[in-house]
Design a protein around this motif. Structure first.
Motif, short mmCIF file in Angstrom:
data_model
loop_
_atom_site.label_atom_id
_atom_site.label_comp_id
_atom_site.label_asym_id
_atom_site.label_seq_id
_atom_site.Cartn_x
_atom_site.Cartn_y
_atom_site.Cartn_z
N UNK A 179 31.06 37.92 38.38
CA UNK A 179 30.92 36.53 37.95
C UNK A 179 31.49 36.33 36.55
N UNK A 180 31.44 37.35 35.73
CA UNK A 180 31.97 37.27 34.36
C UNK A 180 33.44 37.68 34.37
N UNK A 181 34.25 36.93 33.63
CA UNK A 181 35.65 37.29 33.46
C UNK A 181 36.53 37.00 34.66
N UNK A 182 36.07 36.11 35.55
CA UNK A 182 36.85 35.74 36.73
C UNK A 182 36.78 34.22 36.92
N UNK A 183 37.43 33.76 37.97
CA UNK A 183 37.41 32.32 38.29
C UNK A 183 35.99 31.83 38.57
N UNK A 193 47.00 36.85 39.00
CA UNK A 193 46.02 37.91 38.74
C UNK A 193 45.13 38.02 39.98
N UNK A 194 44.73 39.25 40.30
CA UNK A 194 43.85 39.44 41.44
C UNK A 194 42.97 40.67 41.24
N UNK A 195 42.17 40.94 42.24
CA UNK A 195 41.22 42.05 42.17
C UNK A 195 41.68 43.19 43.08
N UNK A 196 41.32 44.44 42.76
CA UNK A 196 41.75 45.58 43.57
C UNK A 196 41.33 45.50 45.04
N UNK A 197 40.13 44.97 45.30
CA UNK A 197 39.64 44.93 46.68
C UNK A 197 40.26 43.81 47.50
N UNK A 198 41.04 42.95 46.89
CA UNK A 198 41.71 41.87 47.63
C UNK A 198 43.07 42.37 48.13
N UNK A 254 48.65 42.22 31.65
CA UNK A 254 48.42 40.79 31.91
C UNK A 254 49.34 39.93 31.05
N UNK A 255 49.52 38.71 31.49
CA UNK A 255 50.32 37.74 30.73
C UNK A 255 49.43 36.56 30.36
N UNK A 256 49.80 35.86 29.29
CA UNK A 256 49.11 34.65 28.91
C UNK A 256 47.69 34.89 28.45
N UNK A 260 39.38 38.19 32.30
CA UNK A 260 39.48 39.56 31.80
C UNK A 260 39.04 40.62 32.79
N UNK A 261 38.36 40.23 33.87
CA UNK A 261 37.91 41.20 34.87
C UNK A 261 38.91 41.37 36.01
N UNK A 262 40.04 40.70 35.95
CA UNK A 262 41.08 40.82 36.99
C UNK A 262 42.11 41.86 36.52
N UNK A 263 42.10 43.08 37.11
CA UNK A 263 42.97 44.14 36.61
C UNK A 263 44.31 44.30 37.35
#
Length: 159
Positions: free
Chosen positions: A29-33, A118-123, A141-143, A148-151
Motif C-alpha cells: 500500500x505504501x509507495x505504490x498507486x 513502473x511495475x511490480x515483480x509479481x506482475x 527509475x525515471x522521473x 518507490x515500491x515499484x522496482x
C-alpha cells in the motif's frame, strides 16, 4: 467491450476497481498507486494537458483502465503509462493489448518520444505484454512518480 476516457461521475468506481486489483496482486500500500491521492480523482487528474485515462467498459461495468501523462519530473518528451490495472473479468481477452495500443497512439499524437512504465515483480503477465509491444527493461527509475515500491522499470521509444 468499449475503451473510452474516464468521466467525472466514475471516480469512486474507478478507485474501487483499481484498489481491488492492487490488493489482489499483493501490491504494497505504501509507495505504490494504492496510496496515490490521484486514484480518488482520476477524472480531474487526467484533465491536465497531454493526459488521458481510458477505461475498459463491458456490460456497463468498469473492468479497469490505463492512462498516459507527462512523466512527473521528466523531460517534456517523456510520458508515463500509468495505473494500468484490470479486474479478473478483463484478463485473457486481449483487452490489455488494445488498451496499450490506444494509450501509445495518444502518446504519439501528443508528440511524446519515450514512454516509461513502473511495475511490480509479481506482475509477470503485464511485463510479458509490455515486452510484446516493445518495452525494454531499464536499470533505474525515471522521473519522480512517488512509487518507490515499484522496482521494475521499462521504456519504449515512440519515434
Amino acid at each position: 467491450m468499449e475503451i473510452r476516457a474516464v468521466q467525472a461521475s466514475e471516480n469512486r468506481e474507478v478507485a474501487k476497481v483499481l484498489r481491488s486489483v492492487l490488493i489482489e496482486m499483493g501490491v504494497p500500500k505504501k509507495g505504490t498507486a494504492y496510496e496515490d491521492p490521484e486514484l480518488d480523482s482520476m477524472y480531474e487528474t487526467y484533465q491536465k494537458p497531454r493526459s488521458v485515462y481510458f477505461l475498459i467498459i463491458e456490460n456497463n461495468q468498469i473492468l479497469g483502465g490505463a492512462g498516459i501523462a507527462p512523466l512527473k519530473g521528466g523531460a517534456p518528451s517523456v510520458c508515463e503509462l500509468q495505473k494500468m490495472y484490470f479486474s479478473p473479468q478483463a484478463r485473457g481477452k486481449g483487452y490489455g493489448y488494445q488498451m496499450i495500443q490506444k494509450c501509445l497512439a495518444f502518446a504519439k499524437d501528443y508528440e511524446f518520444d519515450l514512454c516509461y512504465i513502473e511495475t511490480m515483480p509479481n506482475m509477470e503477465a503485464a511485463q510479458l505484454l509490455y515486452k510484446k509491444v516493445g518495452f525494454d527493461f531499464i536499470e533505474n527509475p525515471m522521473g519522480n512518480t512517488g512509487h518507490t515500491s515499484c522496482p521494475i522499470w521499462m521504456t519504449k521509444s515512440l519515434v
